[in-house]
Design an enzyme around this catalytic site. Structure first.
Site, PDB file in Angstrom:
ATOM      1  N   ASP A  50       0.828  -1.196   0.000  1.00  0.00           N
ATOM      2  CA  ASP A  50       0.000   0.000   0.000  1.00  0.00           C
ATOM      3  C   ASP A  50       0.872   1.260   0.000  1.00  0.00           C
ATOM      4  OD1 ASP A  50      -1.998  -1.797   0.117  1.00  0.00           O
ATOM      5  OD2 ASP A  50      -2.696  -1.285   2.138  1.00  0.00           O
ATOM      6  N   TYR A  53       2.277   1.892  -3.378  1.00  0.00           N
ATOM      7  CA  TYR A  53       1.211   2.373  -4.256  1.00  0.00           C
ATOM      8  C   TYR A  53       0.933   3.851  -3.982  1.00  0.00           C
ATOM      9  CZ  TYR A  53      -3.436   2.819  -6.297  1.00  0.00           C
ATOM     10  OH  TYR A  53      -4.504   3.251  -7.022  1.00  0.00           O
ATOM     11  N   ASP A  54       0.833   4.190  -2.685  1.00  0.00           N
ATOM     12  CA  ASP A  54       0.566   5.591  -2.338  1.00  0.00           C
ATOM     13  C   ASP A  54       1.680   6.502  -2.828  1.00  0.00           C
ATOM     14  OD1 ASP A  54      -1.752   4.870  -1.161  1.00  0.00           O
ATOM     15  OD2 ASP A  54      -0.976   4.890   0.891  1.00  0.00           O
ATOM     16  N   SER A  99     -15.934   3.524   6.253  1.00  0.00           N
ATOM     17  CA  SER A  99     -14.689   2.899   6.701  1.00  0.00           C
ATOM     18  C   SER A  99     -14.510   3.220   8.177  1.00  0.00           C
ATOM     19  CB  SER A  99     -13.520   3.380   5.858  1.00  0.00           C
ATOM     20  OG  SER A  99     -13.567   4.766   5.747  1.00  0.00           O
ATOM     21  N   LEU A 100     -13.399   2.822   8.737  1.00  0.00           N
ATOM     22  CA  LEU A 100     -13.196   3.004  10.179  1.00  0.00           C
ATOM     23  C   LEU A 100     -11.947   3.826  10.454  1.00  0.00           C
ATOM     24  CD1 LEU A 100     -13.863  -0.670  11.383  1.00  0.00           C
ATOM     25  CD2 LEU A 100     -15.338   1.300  11.799  1.00  0.00           C
ATOM     26  N   LYS A 135     -11.901  -7.665  14.241  1.00  0.00           N
ATOM     27  CA  LYS A 135     -11.940  -7.055  12.913  1.00  0.00           C
ATOM     28  C   LYS A 135     -11.509  -8.131  11.920  1.00  0.00           C
ATOM     29  CE  LYS A 135     -10.500  -2.963  10.340  1.00  0.00           C
ATOM     30  NZ  LYS A 135     -10.158  -3.632   9.110  1.00  0.00           N
ATOM     31  N   ARG A 156     -18.428  -3.888  -1.401  1.00  0.00           N
ATOM     32  CA  ARG A 156     -18.335  -2.517  -0.914  1.00  0.00           C
ATOM     33  C   ARG A 156     -17.966  -1.545  -2.041  1.00  0.00           C
ATOM     34  NH1 ARG A 156     -14.466   0.994   1.064  1.00  0.00           N
ATOM     35  NH2 ARG A 156     -15.147   2.259   2.814  1.00  0.00           N
ATOM     36  N   GLU A 191     -18.737  -9.330   6.858  1.00  0.00           N
ATOM     37  CA  GLU A 191     -17.483  -9.649   6.191  1.00  0.00           C
ATOM     38  C   GLU A 191     -17.525 -11.044   5.579  1.00  0.00           C
ATOM     39  OE1 GLU A 191     -15.711  -6.972   6.610  1.00  0.00           O
ATOM     40  OE2 GLU A 191     -13.653  -7.491   6.025  1.00  0.00           O
ATOM     41  N   TYR A 243     -22.248  -7.921  10.961  1.00  0.00           N
ATOM     42  CA  TYR A 243     -21.917  -7.031  12.086  1.00  0.00           C
ATOM     43  C   TYR A 243     -22.553  -5.656  12.087  1.00  0.00           C
ATOM     44  CZ  TYR A 243     -18.172  -5.840   8.727  1.00  0.00           C
ATOM     45  OH  TYR A 243     -17.473  -5.518   7.612  1.00  0.00           O
ATOM     46  N   LYS A 307     -17.271  -0.333  19.093  1.00  0.00           N
ATOM     47  CA  LYS A 307     -18.409   0.487  18.666  1.00  0.00           C
ATOM     48  C   LYS A 307     -19.150   0.976  19.899  1.00  0.00           C
ATOM     49  CE  LYS A 307     -18.788  -2.419  14.602  1.00  0.00           C
ATOM     50  NZ  LYS A 307     -19.503  -3.454  13.876  1.00  0.00           N
ATOM     51  N   LYS A 331      -5.890  -1.789  15.732  1.00  0.00           N
ATOM     52  CA  LYS A 331      -5.136  -2.793  14.975  1.00  0.00           C
ATOM     53  C   LYS A 331      -4.136  -3.529  15.857  1.00  0.00           C
ATOM     54  CE  LYS A 331      -6.498  -1.806  10.668  1.00  0.00           C
ATOM     55  NZ  LYS A 331      -5.551  -1.665   9.602  1.00  0.00           N
ATOM     56  N   CYS A 425      26.665  -5.925 -12.988  1.00  0.00           N
ATOM     57  CA  CYS A 425      25.266  -6.316 -13.082  1.00  0.00           C
ATOM     58  C   CYS A 425      25.156  -7.841 -13.187  1.00  0.00           C
ATOM     59  CB  CYS A 425      24.655  -5.667 -14.323  1.00  0.00           C
ATOM     60  SG  CYS A 425      23.031  -6.311 -14.725  1.00  0.00           S
ATOM     61  N   CYS A 449      21.447  -4.936 -21.562  1.00  0.00           N
ATOM     62  CA  CYS A 449      21.014  -5.656 -20.366  1.00  0.00           C
ATOM     63  C   CYS A 449      19.571  -6.092 -20.560  1.00  0.00           C
ATOM     64  CB  CYS A 449      21.127  -4.761 -19.147  1.00  0.00           C
ATOM     65  SG  CYS A 449      20.608  -5.589 -17.642  1.00  0.00           S
TER      66      CYS A 449
HETATM   67  S1  IVH Z   1     -18.011  -1.990  11.136  1.00  0.00           S
HETATM   68  C1  IVH Z   1     -19.794   1.736  10.269  1.00  0.00           C
HETATM   69  N1  IVH Z   1     -17.181  -4.253  12.160  1.00  0.00           N
HETATM   70  O1  IVH Z   1     -13.215  -3.135   8.415  1.00  0.00           O
HETATM   71  C2  IVH Z   1     -19.075   0.516  10.530  1.00  0.00           C
HETATM   72  N2  IVH Z   1     -16.166  -3.474  10.182  1.00  0.00           N
HETATM   73  O2  IVH Z   1     -11.686  -0.702   8.069  1.00  0.00           O
HETATM   74  C3  IVH Z   1     -18.390  -0.042   9.374  1.00  0.00           C
HETATM   75  N3  IVH Z   1     -14.463  -4.984   9.266  1.00  0.00           N
HETATM   76  O3  IVH Z   1     -14.896  -1.927   5.606  1.00  0.00           O
HETATM   77  C4  IVH Z   1     -17.719  -1.295   9.572  1.00  0.00           C
HETATM   78  N4  IVH Z   1     -14.652  -6.533  10.807  1.00  0.00           N
HETATM   79  O4  IVH Z   1     -14.704  -4.464   5.900  1.00  0.00           O
HETATM   80  C5  IVH Z   1     -17.046  -3.352  11.174  1.00  0.00           C
HETATM   81  N5  IVH Z   1     -16.588  -6.257  13.125  1.00  0.00           N
HETATM   82  C6  IVH Z   1     -16.446  -5.382  12.154  1.00  0.00           C
HETATM   83  C7  IVH Z   1     -15.529  -5.550  11.123  1.00  0.00           C
HETATM   84  C8  IVH Z   1     -15.408  -4.565  10.152  1.00  0.00           C
HETATM   85  C9  IVH Z   1     -14.045  -6.175   9.690  1.00  0.00           C
HETATM   86  C10 IVH Z   1     -13.942  -4.282   8.079  1.00  0.00           C
HETATM   87  C11 IVH Z   1     -14.991  -3.812   7.111  1.00  0.00           C
HETATM   88  C12 IVH Z   1     -14.744  -2.346   6.923  1.00  0.00           C
HETATM   89  C13 IVH Z   1     -13.342  -2.227   7.370  1.00  0.00           C
HETATM   90  C14 IVH Z   1     -13.029  -0.834   7.822  1.00  0.00           C
END
Ligand code: IVH
Length: 700
Positions: A50, A53-54, A99-100, A135, A156, A191, A243, A307, A331, A425, A449
């Site tokens: 990633d 790529y960025d 996303s989170l 997660k 998604r 998921e 979830y 949450k 994480k 080389c 080369c």
């Molecule tokens: S909640 C508004 N719960 O994580 C809440 N996400 O980084 C949105 N994911 O796109 C997601 N396990 O693919 C939620 N228990 C969990 C999760 C979860 C995996 C993934 C999901 C989301 C990504 C965000």
């Protein structure tokens, strides 16, 4: 030859790029980023991390910011998020898939709950109950039920628009097709993941079928879900954890915890480790427990999601950018493993960059077998002091690319020898040199080369070089792979050899008579070439279009240049001093020239080439011209000649052409649409003329 690791992000500083270089690089970046997007989103098999790529995307944007006129219609900067792959219908999500926010330490998690408390103005000490859930490292999907019947499943995508994978999701065991007692409209998000030994089984089958292996369970799950034939998906043993809610016609729960109970009642699989935690400390303790047990779960998780339990609080908290303020992904630290370096090998990239790579005893890290680890460059090897035979700690963070963390010095074997990058080389045996201020060592073999040849040949026949129409990237790659063209001179013998090739050119698919005739006449039209174009075409480092012209102007003939360079090998020679003294030739360029012309392989390329083409000596500039010796800047659009042509003409008349206006500028030619450069000229009191006046000066 083994596949080369991804090329380093290019090393030329953006502010040092000339316009043609910038243009070329933007084209290359567009091509590469499109390919990486395709690999990531459509094949689920990324080949770069990633971060890499960025970095490519950022470089593309930075170059565009410096050269706004060069922004391409197909620029990656104009695309946002994941493009939807072809083959599936698009679905616009009725509520966006969010996303989170991420956290990597316990401190950040405590800050998160403090922020929530402040936002809601809760009294000190009022607990914020959290639901903590693993997660899951899979891909999220949205399942829609209308009147209790499953009607649609979507990926998604970019969160707004996904792909319609209704039939594919229907094959996943445990996903209910009908539910009782559900609201009229119910979207359930969760998921899709792959667990158990399914990845091993699948990769064995892929290998047998000669297909690409999946790097990890997440990519395998994504690839399996997005099969055009749902029957294939059905064989892949995918699973699902539900979830969160999407669009719902009537909400009959007050908290996330209650929602999870409802999901179970409706028949959805939910994660058994999810827990309602009364305080943040309880949630953190769960994170530690889940983290400790993650290896034995049988599926991949990369953290714990917290949450806010109360729904009314969730509503008040709302969103920050595209993530809910009420949720956080905590994480896990990157997973690490110990292994032994068997050998350090060197790969040669497309630009000639030598990249060391550690071949290690294969180990499992985060569900993936790691056998090779890129070491970037010789400084990284030196800094970490990695040696063959060493025991090392490696890690895989959230992405596919493993990293070497450190060497376990206690386990170093006696006599382990320091590693040095080779000075030749490994592919072609040419000298590999490292320039000052550069982290990488590069092969100077250029055209001979094989790691670089195709790119070099493409450059050779490109517009500002030999400009051979009909001999583009694709044709060159084909001729190269077939052994028909190995060095530039071969291009010019191609018309004669065409019918002796195997198979003869006229029998190859896509090579009709007209196409062949056109290619041959394009080749024949270039049997005479100006010295500056020839120098540019060789792809010598630091020799762009304007440097090639400068050298051509100064030396006049190829022989003169070569004999000076030969004599200048000795750093104390008069020739070297003379070379360094040329206006705009610094020691770096001088050394690059000497290295290139010293390399026997390059000498052969040139010797062979001059057998089949005539190099025109450079006509000395007409010194009587009014603009001889002056510095000119062109700005705006010229209508009667192209910018390239105007530049060439000015240089032919002995002027220098600069890209920006400074005190040293003598004259600015303003075309319509001239912007800041016109203002600069005015501010500095520099003479400006319009295109007609320029044409008069240019004698056209
Ligand atoms: S909640 C508004 N719960 O994580 C809440 N996400 O980084 C949105 N994911 O796109 C997601 N396990 O693919 C939620 N228990 C969990 C999760 C979860 C995996 C993934 C999901 C989301 C990504 C965000």
């Amino acid at each position: 030859m083994a596949k080369a690791p991804p090329a380093d992000v290019r090393s030329i500083a953006i502010d040092a790029l000339t316009e043609p270089q910038a243009k070329k690089e933007l084209a290359a970046l567009a091509r590469e980023l499109t390919e990486h997007d395709r690999r990531y989103y459509q094949q689920d098999a990324p080949t770069i991390s990633d971060e890499q790529y960025d970095a490519l995307r950022r470089r593309n944007e930075a170059i565009e910011a410096c050269f706004p006129a060069l922004v391409r219609a197909d620029s990656p900067s104009k695309r946002v998020g994941a493009p939807v792959a072809s083959g599936f219908k698009k679905v616009v999500h009725s509520a966006p898939m969010l996303s989170l926010q991420n956290a990597f330490s316990e401190e950040e998690v405590r800050d998160f709950t403090d922020r929530i408390r402040r936002f809601l103005s809760l009294p000190e000490g009022e607990p914020v109950a959290l639901v903590a859930e693993p997660k899951i490292d899979g891909l999220s999907a949205s399942l829609r039920y209308e009147n209790g019947k499953y009607v649609r499943g979507a990926t998604r995508g970019d969160g707004i628009t996904g792909e319609d994978v209704t039939a594919n999701i229907a094959t996943i065991a445990g996903v209910p097709k009908t539910i009782r007692g559900a609201p009229a409209v119910l979207e359930v998000r969760g998921e899709v993941y792959m667990g158990g030994e399914e990845l091993v089984r699948l990769n064995a089958a892929q290998e047998k079928a000669g297909k690409q292996q999946y790097a990890n369970r997440r990519n395998a799950a994504a690839g399996s879900l997005r099969q055009i034939d749902p029957a294939v998906t059905g064989k892949r043993q995918l699973k699902f954890f539900a979830y969160s809610p999407g669009e719902v016609s009537a909400v009959s729960w007050d908290s996330q915890w209650e929602f999870l109970q409802k999901l179970q009642k409706w028949g959805f699989p939910t994660n058994p480790l999810a827990k309602r935690c009364a305080t943040v400390e309880e949630a953190l303790a769960l994170h530690r427990d889940i983290g400790a047990g993650r290896k034995g779960l049988g599926y991949d998780i990369d953290g714990v999601v917290y949450k806010v339990d109360r729904l009314d609080w969730q509503q008040r908290l709302g969103m920050v950018s595209r993530a809910p303020r009420w949720a956080l992904a905590h994480k896990f630290a990157a997973e690490q493993a110990e292994t032994i370096v068997r050998k350090i090998v060197v790969y040669v990239g497309r630009t000639g960059a030598l990249t060391p790579l550690a071949q290690v005893e294969p180990v499992q890290v985060g569900g993936v077998t790691i056998a090779n680890i890129g070491l970037h460059n010789e400084d990284v090897v030196a800094e970490k002091d990695v040696r063959e035979g060493d025991t090392v700690i490696i890690q895989r963070a959230g992405d596919v690319i493993p990293q070497l963390v450190s060497v376990v010095l206690d386990k170093r074997k006696r006599g382990a020898r320091k590693w040095h990058v080779p000075e030749r080389c490994p592919i072609c045996g040419s000298a590999a040199v490292r320039e000052e201020d550069e982290a990488v060592r590069r092969c100077t073999g250029g055209l001979i080369c094989s790691a670089q040849a195709v790119e070099r040949l493409i450059h050779f026949s490109s517009r500002l070089a030999f400009d051979i129409r009909g001999l583009g990237d694709i044709q060159i790659a084909q001729f190269w792979e077939n052994g028909d063209i190995q060095e530039p001179a071969d291009i010019f013998t191609l018309p004669k050899r065409a019918e002796q090739l195997t198979p003869p050119l006229s029998e190859r698919p896509g090579w009709g008579e007209t196409k062949m005739r056109n290619l041959f006449s394009a080749i024949n039209a270039r049997r005479t070439i100006a010295l500056d174009r020839l120098l540019y075409s060789l792809g010598i480092r630091h020799v762009g279009e304007s440097t090639a012209r400068l050298l051509a102007m100064h030396f006049g003939s190829l022989e003169a240049l070569r004999s000076t360079l030969d004599a200048a090998r000795d750093e104390d020679s008069d020739a070297r001093a003379a070379l360094d003294a040329i206006d705009q030739v610094g020691p770096v360029l001088a050394q690059a020239l000497i290295d290139f012309f010293q390399e026997p392989a390059n000498r052969k390329v040139i010797d062979d080439l001059v057998q089949v083409v005539t190099v025109e000596d450079f006509a000395k500039p007409v010194s009587t011209s009014e603009i001889s010796g002056k510095t000119i800047v062109f700005t705006g659009t010229l209508e009667k000649m192209t910018r390239d042509e105007a530049k060439a003409r000015a240089q032919q008349l002995g002027a220098k052409v600069a890209g920006s206006v400074s005190k040293k500028t003598d004259l600015v030619v303003l075309g319509p649409g001239a912007g800041s450069k016109a203002k600069d000229a005015e501010r500095l009191g520099i003479k400006t003329i319009d295109e007609d006046e320029w044409l008069k000066l240019a004698g056209k």
